[in-house]
Write a protein that holds these residues in place. Structure first.
Motif, short mmCIF file in Angstrom:
data_model
loop_
_atom_site.label_atom_id
_atom_site.label_comp_id
_atom_site.label_asym_id
_atom_site.label_seq_id
_atom_site.Cartn_x
_atom_site.Cartn_y
_atom_site.Cartn_z
N VAL A 140 -2.76 7.70 2.20
CA VAL A 140 -1.09 7.69 2.44
C VAL A 140 -0.78 6.42 3.21
O VAL A 140 -1.73 5.55 4.32
CB VAL A 140 -0.69 9.26 3.74
N ALA A 141 -0.06 5.08 2.88
CA ALA A 141 0.28 4.58 3.66
C ALA A 141 2.15 4.21 3.48
O ALA A 141 2.41 4.91 3.43
CB ALA A 141 -0.86 3.32 2.27
N ALA A 142 2.36 3.75 4.59
CA ALA A 142 4.35 2.83 4.76
C ALA A 142 4.25 1.63 4.50
O ALA A 142 3.12 0.80 4.66
CB ALA A 142 4.10 3.64 6.39
N ILE A 143 5.02 0.99 3.37
CA ILE A 143 5.50 0.44 3.52
C ILE A 143 6.11 -0.51 4.55
O ILE A 143 5.83 -0.22 5.70
CB ILE A 143 5.95 0.25 2.31
N LEU A 165 8.14 -4.28 5.77
CA LEU A 165 8.59 -4.56 5.62
C LEU A 165 8.70 -6.46 5.58
O LEU A 165 8.38 -5.81 7.06
CB LEU A 165 10.70 -3.93 6.03
N ASP A 167 13.63 -9.85 5.62
CA ASP A 167 14.46 -9.25 4.96
C ASP A 167 14.32 -7.96 4.48
O ASP A 167 15.43 -8.15 3.65
CB ASP A 167 14.45 -10.37 3.48
N GLY A 168 13.64 -7.14 4.69
CA GLY A 168 13.71 -5.74 4.51
C GLY A 168 13.31 -5.84 3.36
O GLY A 168 13.48 -4.88 2.42
N ASN A 169 12.34 -7.21 2.36
CA ASN A 169 11.37 -6.95 1.55
C ASN A 169 9.86 -6.23 1.69
O ASN A 169 9.57 -6.41 2.85
CB ASN A 169 11.71 -8.09 0.45
N PRO A 170 9.79 -5.74 0.71
CA PRO A 170 7.83 -4.68 1.35
C PRO A 170 7.41 -5.94 1.48
O PRO A 170 6.98 -6.91 0.27
CB PRO A 170 7.89 -4.21 0.32
N ALA A 171 6.12 -6.16 2.23
CA ALA A 171 5.52 -6.96 2.71
C ALA A 171 4.44 -6.66 2.56
O ALA A 171 3.43 -7.63 2.01
CB ALA A 171 5.84 -7.28 3.83
N GLY A 172 3.87 -5.07 2.48
CA GLY A 172 2.63 -4.91 2.68
C GLY A 172 2.34 -3.75 2.87
O GLY A 172 3.65 -2.83 2.98
N LEU A 173 1.17 -3.16 3.35
CA LEU A 173 0.51 -1.68 3.19
C LEU A 173 0.06 -1.02 5.07
O LEU A 173 -0.43 -2.29 5.20
CB LEU A 173 0.35 -0.68 2.16
N VAL A 182 -1.57 5.55 7.16
CA VAL A 182 -0.50 5.85 7.59
C VAL A 182 -2.12 7.36 8.07
O VAL A 182 -2.57 7.70 6.73
CB VAL A 182 0.64 6.46 7.42
N VAL A 203 -0.01 8.29 -1.66
CA VAL A 203 1.89 8.26 -0.84
C VAL A 203 2.07 7.19 -0.12
O VAL A 203 1.45 6.64 0.42
CB VAL A 203 2.05 9.68 -0.29
N ILE A 253 4.26 5.79 1.67
CA ILE A 253 6.02 5.61 2.52
C ILE A 253 7.34 5.14 2.35
O ILE A 253 6.30 3.47 3.41
CB ILE A 253 5.36 7.10 4.18
N ARG A 288 18.39 0.19 -0.42
CA ARG A 288 17.73 -0.26 -0.57
C ARG A 288 15.85 0.12 -0.61
O ARG A 288 15.29 -0.38 -1.72
CB ARG A 288 17.26 -1.28 1.14
N ILE A 344 0.95 -3.36 -4.41
CA ILE A 344 1.86 -2.22 -3.57
C ILE A 344 2.16 -1.96 -4.67
O ILE A 344 2.76 -2.13 -6.09
CB ILE A 344 2.92 -2.42 -2.51
#
Lengths: 80, 529
Positions: A60-63, A65, A68-74, A77, B175, B177, B193, B207
């Motif tokens: 389990v990982a959370a993105i 941001l 700018d709200g763009n995904p930057a990494g993981l 969790v 998963v 999130i 978004r 990712i």
């Protein structure tokens, strides 16, 4: 039967193919040589399904941001 | 005259304000008193000029208050104000002294009450439905066993915990999130978004791109869940390439996203159940398939073995197969010697029958008979030969040749030949002589007719430039004149005769290329002197 090699099949494809093979063999209307080939294919499909089932691994990982709200990494969790 | 002036003394002692003073006082009073008000009313006329500010009237059945929403507030608004909508606005009153007006500066505005919210939701639903976004044909199948599951929800709280827990029980997966606020103003834009962001991930990138998205939120009031009723969220979910399960609120709560998602789960836990199959069940299923395979193969083999045995049993034993023939062989073998003896005896009897008639005297009488016939033939042979020879000889002598008539014939033919020769030579001479005569007379005739004979008699031919000249005019026109006598030609200027050319051999050859020679050579003309 699909042409995809068994080692590249998704679990679902392998599962469907296995059900097909089992059904064919159970109907018993295939020639003997072919039923042996079918059996071998069935065994390979079952192995593929099992391999995919054993791959079950929780991660389990959370993105995260960036500004700018763009995904930057993981970010892993844990504890949920 | 005095009527025209305001008489300060003629009235009360009320103080006198200037307009600005009064306006200022009113402004202070109103803005102080109504610095923060909540007002409920129906939206009247709304205008949205290009400046981005929004002007609208708030009204009820008896009064109207002008309202303005500045650009910054208007852009943050998570509802779209529409005429006729009942709203609760929060803000402050300001005055506009230049026009003696006051207005409400709206800082926040929400639809008033659940009824208004629901009316708005129904409107949106109708809009999206008319665009076909709810069509069952748009729904994508949920992958049977997604490798990566993207979850759009609050990173803390029971929802993600429930989902992960159920996934773990059924089939642990990867998963991802995407943390979002699940209520409040930021909810809708961030959920939008997140859905777009998951779709924008490239497969195989840093990712991993999810194979399935779950948008989840726990239960709450209609207002709490409102973010999932926003049009942007619904549109993002409808546009998602990745299959999407919505699980917002409890089973009884239905939000707009539920209509456009590929599958609607009543709870987050149910979403996890829809997302993955149960691993243990599949494992036992696989085992089951294996044993069915084995059983089917065994059955197939067993059935064939049984049939083989049955058929083998039906086959006669090889030994029995030979019994009959063997017996026949034995019988035949036993009968053989007797048959042989019988045959020999039969032959012997017939031989002795035939041999009985065969005696030497019979042979001798046959030979004597033949000999007699032969002798008779031999005696007739010699006379027949001599007779035949005599006949031929007689015919030969009758045909004998004689030389005398042939010689006489030859002599006669020779005489005829000589006579013919003489006649031929006489005739030929006469012919030749007559042709000679005719020829010489023709020659003479030619000479008398030709002009050259005339020349001998003193006539001459004049030629100009090679052609015969017969008139003085032609003679004047000619460049060179030439006279032909019987013994030759002479040019009129006295030079050597031009034609007929004498023997060309002694004539010096003309220089073919005078220009290439030395310039000392005199010109050609000089030879005339």
């Amino acid at each position: 039967m699909t042409d995809t090699p068994i080692e590249e099949m998704s679990f679902e494809d392998a599962m469907r193919a296995l059900e097909q093979v089992v059904g064919q063999l159970e109907r018993g209307d295939v020639p003997l040589e072919q039923s042996i080939t079918l059996y071998e294919r069935g065994a390979a499909l079952k192995a593929r399904c099992e391999a995919k089932l054993k791959e079950a691994e929780e991660k389990v990982a959370a993105i995260t941001l960036d500004a700018d709200g763009n995904p930057a990494g993981l970010k892993p969790v844990e504890g949920l | 005259m005095s009527d025209l002036l305001d008489d300060a003394d003629n009235g009360s002692n009320a103080p006198e304000f200037s307009v600005s003073e009064l306006s200022g006082a009113i402004k202070r009073l109103i803005e102080g008193e109504f610095a923060h008000v909540r007002i409920r009313g129906e939206l009247g006329r709304i205008s949205r000029p290009a400046s981005g500010h929004m002007y609208m009237d708030l009204k009820d059945d008896r009064a109207v208050i002008a309202g303005v929403m500045w650009k910054g507030t208007a852009s943050r608004l998570n509802m779209r104000p529409e005429e006729g909508m009942e709203v609760i606005a929060t803000g402050r009153l300001t005055t506009f002294p230049g026009q003696s007006r006051y207005q409400l500066v709206i800082e926040e505005m929400r639809p008033a009450g659940v009824g208004a919210l629901m009316a708005m939701l129904e409107k949106r639903k109708a809009l999206l439905q008319s665009e076909g976004l709810f069509d069952p044909s748009r729904k994508r199948p949920i992958p049977y066993l997604p490798g990566v599951i993207g979850v759009v929800t609050s990173p803390s709280g029971a929802v993600i915990r429930d989902i992960l827990h159920r996934l773990r029980e059924r089939f642990p997966r990867k998963v991802l999130i995407w943390p979002v606020p699940v209520q409040g103003e930021r909810c809708a834009p961030e959920v939008t978004r997140a859905i777009q962001g998951f779709n924008a991930l490239t497969p195989g990138g840093a990712i991993p791109r999810p194979d399935l998205i779950i948008v989840a939120r726990g239960g709450g009031s209609v207002e709490d869940l409102w973010g999932f009723n926003e049009e942007t969220v619904a549109r993002a979910a409808a546009a998602s390439d990745i299959p999407l399960i919505s699980a917002v609120g409890h089973e009884t709560d239905t939000t707009l996203i539920d209509f456009v998602s590929d599958k609607r789960a009543p709870t987050p836990t149910a979403a996890a159940e829809m997302a993955v199959p149960v691993r243990m069940e599949l494992l036992s299923w696989a085992e089951d398939q294996q044993s069915r395979l084995a059983r089917a193969l065994t059955t197939a083999l067993g059935q064939r073995r049984q049939r083989l045995t049955d058929m083998a049993r039906a086959l006669p034993r090889p030994a029995n197969l030979l019994d009959g023939p063997r017996q026949r062989l034995d019988g035949a073998g036993a009968a053989l010697p007797a048959a042989l003896i019988r045959t020999v005896q039969t032959r012997r009897v017939s031989l002795s029958h035939s041999a009985g008639a065969l005696r030497p005297s019979l042979l001798r009488s046959l030979i004597a008979n033949e000999k007699r016939q032969l002798d008779g033939q031999a005696q007739r042979l010699a006379p027949a030969l001599s007779r035949t020879a005599q006949g031929k000889r007689d015919r030969l002598s009758a045909l004998r040749l004689s030389a005398a008539p042939i010689r006489a014939d030859l002599a006669r033919k020779a005489r005829d030949l000589r006579a013919l020769e003489q006649r031929l030579s006489i005739a030929a001479n006469a012919q030749t002589q007559s042709w000679g005569k005719a020829l010489s007379s023709l020659g003479r005739l030619r000479e008398t007719l030709g002009y050259e004979e005339t020349l001998k008699r003193g006539y001459a031919v004049v030629r100009g430039d090679g052609n015969v000249v017969t008139t003085t005019a032609a003679a004047r026109a000619a460049g060179t004149l030439e006279i032909q006598f019987a013994d030759g030609r002479i040019a009129l200027d006295g030079s050597a005769p031009i034609a007929p050319p004498p023997d060309p051999a002694p004539q010096p050859k003309p220089r073919p290329k005078p220009k290439s020679k030395t310039p000392k050579r005199p010109p050609e003309q000089g030879s005339l002197f």
